[in-house]
Design a protein around this motif. Structure first.
Motif, short mmCIF file in Angstrom:
data_model
loop_
_atom_site.label_atom_id
_atom_site.label_comp_id
_atom_site.label_asym_id
_atom_site.label_seq_id
_atom_site.Cartn_x
_atom_site.Cartn_y
_atom_site.Cartn_z
N LEU A 75 0.65 -1.32 0.23
CA LEU A 75 0.23 -0.04 0.00
C LEU A 75 0.83 1.29 -0.01
O LEU A 75 1.40 1.66 1.03
CB LEU A 75 -1.06 0.09 1.16
CG LEU A 75 -2.06 1.05 1.17
CD1 LEU A 75 -2.77 1.02 0.16
CD2 LEU A 75 -2.73 0.88 2.61
N LEU A 76 0.83 1.80 -1.14
CA LEU A 76 1.69 3.13 -1.19
C LEU A 76 0.98 4.50 -0.80
O LEU A 76 -0.12 4.69 -1.37
CB LEU A 76 2.51 3.00 -2.80
CG LEU A 76 3.01 1.87 -3.27
CD1 LEU A 76 3.35 2.04 -4.83
CD2 LEU A 76 4.26 1.56 -2.40
N PRO A 77 1.93 5.32 -0.27
CA PRO A 77 1.23 6.65 -0.14
C PRO A 77 1.11 7.59 -1.14
O PRO A 77 1.92 7.53 -2.26
CB PRO A 77 2.22 7.11 1.27
CG PRO A 77 3.57 6.67 0.63
CD PRO A 77 3.20 4.98 0.25
N ALA B 268 0.86 -3.61 -5.94
CA ALA B 268 0.87 -2.41 -5.14
C ALA B 268 -0.52 -1.91 -5.50
O ALA B 268 -1.09 -1.90 -6.61
CB ALA B 268 2.26 -1.62 -5.37
N VAL B 269 -0.97 -1.01 -4.37
CA VAL B 269 -2.00 -0.19 -4.52
C VAL B 269 -1.33 1.35 -4.10
O VAL B 269 -0.88 1.64 -3.05
CB VAL B 269 -3.34 -0.50 -3.54
CG1 VAL B 269 -4.36 0.74 -3.73
CG2 VAL B 269 -3.76 -1.87 -3.98
N LEU B 270 -1.83 2.23 -5.00
CA LEU B 270 -1.22 3.71 -4.81
C LEU B 270 -2.66 4.18 -4.22
O LEU B 270 -3.67 4.64 -4.85
CB LEU B 270 -0.81 4.36 -5.97
CG LEU B 270 -0.48 5.83 -5.76
CD1 LEU B 270 0.89 6.09 -4.89
CD2 LEU B 270 0.01 6.42 -7.17
N ASP B 271 -2.51 4.89 -2.79
CA ASP B 271 -3.60 5.24 -2.12
C ASP B 271 -3.81 6.73 -2.40
O ASP B 271 -2.93 7.56 -1.97
CB ASP B 271 -3.36 5.08 -0.73
CG ASP B 271 -4.84 5.43 0.07
OD1 ASP B 271 -5.75 5.90 -0.44
OD2 ASP B 271 -4.56 4.91 1.33
N CYS B 272 -4.85 6.95 -3.59
CA CYS B 272 -5.21 8.40 -3.73
C CYS B 272 -6.37 8.93 -2.99
O CYS B 272 -7.01 10.00 -3.22
CB CYS B 272 -5.43 8.34 -5.38
SG CYS B 272 -3.92 7.76 -6.39
N GLY B 273 -6.70 8.25 -2.09
CA GLY B 273 -7.93 8.69 -1.40
C GLY B 273 -9.44 8.22 -1.91
O GLY B 273 -9.32 7.42 -3.03
N PRO B 274 -10.37 8.68 -1.61
CA PRO B 274 -11.67 8.41 -2.23
C PRO B 274 -11.91 9.03 -3.64
O PRO B 274 -11.50 10.02 -3.79
CB PRO B 274 -12.73 8.86 -1.24
CG PRO B 274 -12.13 10.01 -0.35
CD PRO B 274 -10.86 9.51 -0.33
N CYS B 275 -12.69 8.31 -4.47
CA CYS B 275 -12.91 8.71 -5.90
C CYS B 275 -14.08 9.90 -5.89
O CYS B 275 -15.35 9.45 -5.41
CB CYS B 275 -13.12 7.77 -6.91
SG CYS B 275 -11.83 6.32 -6.73
N PRO B 276 -13.89 11.16 -6.17
CA PRO B 276 -14.94 12.00 -6.13
C PRO B 276 -16.22 11.79 -7.10
O PRO B 276 -17.35 12.05 -6.57
CB PRO B 276 -14.27 13.34 -6.48
CG PRO B 276 -12.94 13.00 -7.35
CD PRO B 276 -12.62 11.51 -6.58
N VAL B 277 -16.00 11.24 -8.28
CA VAL B 277 -17.27 10.75 -9.29
C VAL B 277 -17.58 9.63 -8.93
O VAL B 277 -19.03 9.60 -8.72
CB VAL B 277 -16.53 10.77 -10.53
CG1 VAL B 277 -17.68 10.54 -11.60
CG2 VAL B 277 -15.93 12.18 -11.04
N GLY B 278 -16.87 8.62 -8.70
CA GLY B 278 -17.66 7.39 -8.17
C GLY B 278 -18.19 6.27 -8.99
O GLY B 278 -18.48 5.32 -8.84
#
Length: 325
Positions: free
Chosen positions: A5-7, A166-176
Motif C-alpha cells: 500500500l503506497l502513499p 501495489a496499490v497507490l492510495d489516492c483517497g476516495p474517488c470523487p465521481v464514483g
C-alpha cells in the motif's frame, strides 16, 4: 505475492511507476474509480491484468494517458474527438477510435479489435503517475471481474490483495462511477457506456444527437469495457425500483427512505445525483457485506432518475441486478 500500500507522495508515485515500468501491476485512484494499471504495450503485463481480475479476454481495456497529445498518438483522432478532448479532458470521458499506424497498445488490451479506448483522467496524482511512466497505462477497475467497482484503496485491497504488486492510495474517488465511453469510430457518435460525463453534456458539445446502442449480452463480444449485461454485482441479489421493502432486505435509498428495512444506505437524502454517484459502489459493498452478515436475502433499490448522472447510476444498478450466468 504481498501487495504493498503506497502513499500518495512523490516517493509513492515513483515506486508505483517503477513497478509499472518493470511489468508489474499497480492499482491507483482516478476521479472515477480505482484502476488496475499495467504497461499497455507489454503483452505479459496486460495478460496479468486479465488473470488477476479473472476478466474475460474478449473484454477490451481502456488506455490512460497524461495528455491528449499522447493519447492521439495512438489513435486516429477526428475533429470531433479533438473537440471533446478540449472540452472534457482531463476528465471521465473515454473515446473509442481506430488505431493509428504507430499504435503501441497491445492487441490483448484491445481484444483484437481495430479500435482502442483512450482517455486522460483527472487528478494530480494520477496524471503525475502517468507522466512518470511515459507510456500508455491500461487500467480497468481494480476489482475481481464482474464485482462491485472500488472507490477507495481499501476496496482494492479487499478484492485483490495478494494478486497484484501495489496499490497507490489516492483517497476516495470523487465521481464514483466509471468514465463515459463514446464510440467515434463510425459516421455518428454512439454512447457505449454512460458515466461521469452526461449524455446531455455530450450532445451539447457534439452539436448532434448521440446514438444509444442496445445492451450487450454476456455472450456477445463487447466493443468497450462495461458492456456485459451482468456486471458490478454484489453477492446478494438486487431488486430495482422498489416501492416497498421487506424486513429481510437491505435498502439502497435515494431521497426519503422507505420504511421497513433493518439496514439502509442512502445514496443522497437530498436527491443529489452527484452525491449519489460518488456513494454508489461504497453503498453496494456495505449493504452486501453487512446484509450477508445479518442473514438478509437481498438489496432493494429505490427509484433513481433516468436523466443526467442518474443514467449512469441506473446502468450500474441494472447490470448489478441482472441474473448471473
Amino acid at each position: 505475492m504481498q501487495t504493498r500500500l503506497l502513499p500518495d507522495t512523490p516517493a509513492g508515485i515513483e515506486t508505483a511507476s517503477a513497478i509499472l515500468r518493470a511489468g508489474g501491476l499497480v492499482a491507483f485512484g482516478t476521479e472515477t474509480v480505482y484502476g488496475l494499471g499495467a504497461d499497455a504495450g507489454n503483452d505479459r503485463a496486460v495478460a496479468a491484468i486479465y488473470a488477476a481480475k479473472g476478466r474475460p479476454g474478449r473484454n477490451p481495456l481502456i488506455s490512460h494517458f497524461a495528455s491528449a497529445k499522447a493519447a492521439f498518438a495512438q489513435v486516429e483522432a477526428t475533429e470531433l474527438a479533438r473537440l471533446l478532448a478540449a472540452r472534457f479532458w482531463p476528465g471521465p470521458l473515454t473515446m473509442v477510435l481506430p488505431h493509428s499506424p504507430g499504435c503501441t497498445i497491445s492487441p490483448i488490451a484491445t481484444a483484437g479489435l481495430g479500435t482502442a479506448a483512450v482517455r486522460v483522467p483527472a487528478g494530480a496524482t494520477t496524471l503525475a503517475l502517468l507522466a512518470a511512466c511515459g507510456f500508455p497505462v491500461v487500467a480497468p477497475s481494480a476489482n475481481p471481474s464482474g464485482k462491485v467497482s472500488p472507490s477507495d484503496a481499501q476496496h482494492v485491497m479487499a478484492g485483490l490483495a495478494g494478486r497484484i504488486d501495489a496499490v497507490l492510495d489516492c483517497g476516495p474517488c470523487p465521481v464514483g462511477v466509471e468514465s463515459t465511453i463514446i464510440d467515434l469510430s463510425g459516421p455518428r457518435p454512439v454512447l457505449l457506456r454512460p458515466g461521469g460525463i452526461t449524455l446531455e453534456a455530450l450532445e451539447e458539445a457534439c452539436g448532434m444527437p448521440v446514438a444509444l446502442p442496445q445492451a450487450a449480452s454476456n455472450d456477445a463480444r463487447p466493443s468497450a469495457p462495461g458492456q456485459l449485461s451482468s456486471h458490478y454485482a454484489p453477492g446478494l441479489p438486487v431488486r430495482l425500483d422498489a416501492t416497498a421493502v421487506g424486513t429481510d432486505e437491505a435498502l439502497l435509498a435515494f431521497g426519503a427512505p422507505l420504511a421497513g428495512s433493518p439496514l439502509v444506505w442512502n445514496l443522497s437524502e437530498s436527491g443529489d445525483l452527484h452525491e449519489a454517484a460518488a456513494r454508489l459502489f461504497a453503498g453496494l459493498r456495505f449493504l452486501d457485506m453487512e446484509g450477508q452478515r445479518r442473514g438478509l436475502v437481498g438489496i432493494a433499490v429505490q427509484p433513481v432518475p433516468r436523466h443526467a448522472l442518474g443514467r449512469a447510476i441506473r446502468d450500474r444498478l441494472t447490470r448489478a441486478a441482472c441474473p448471473r450466468s
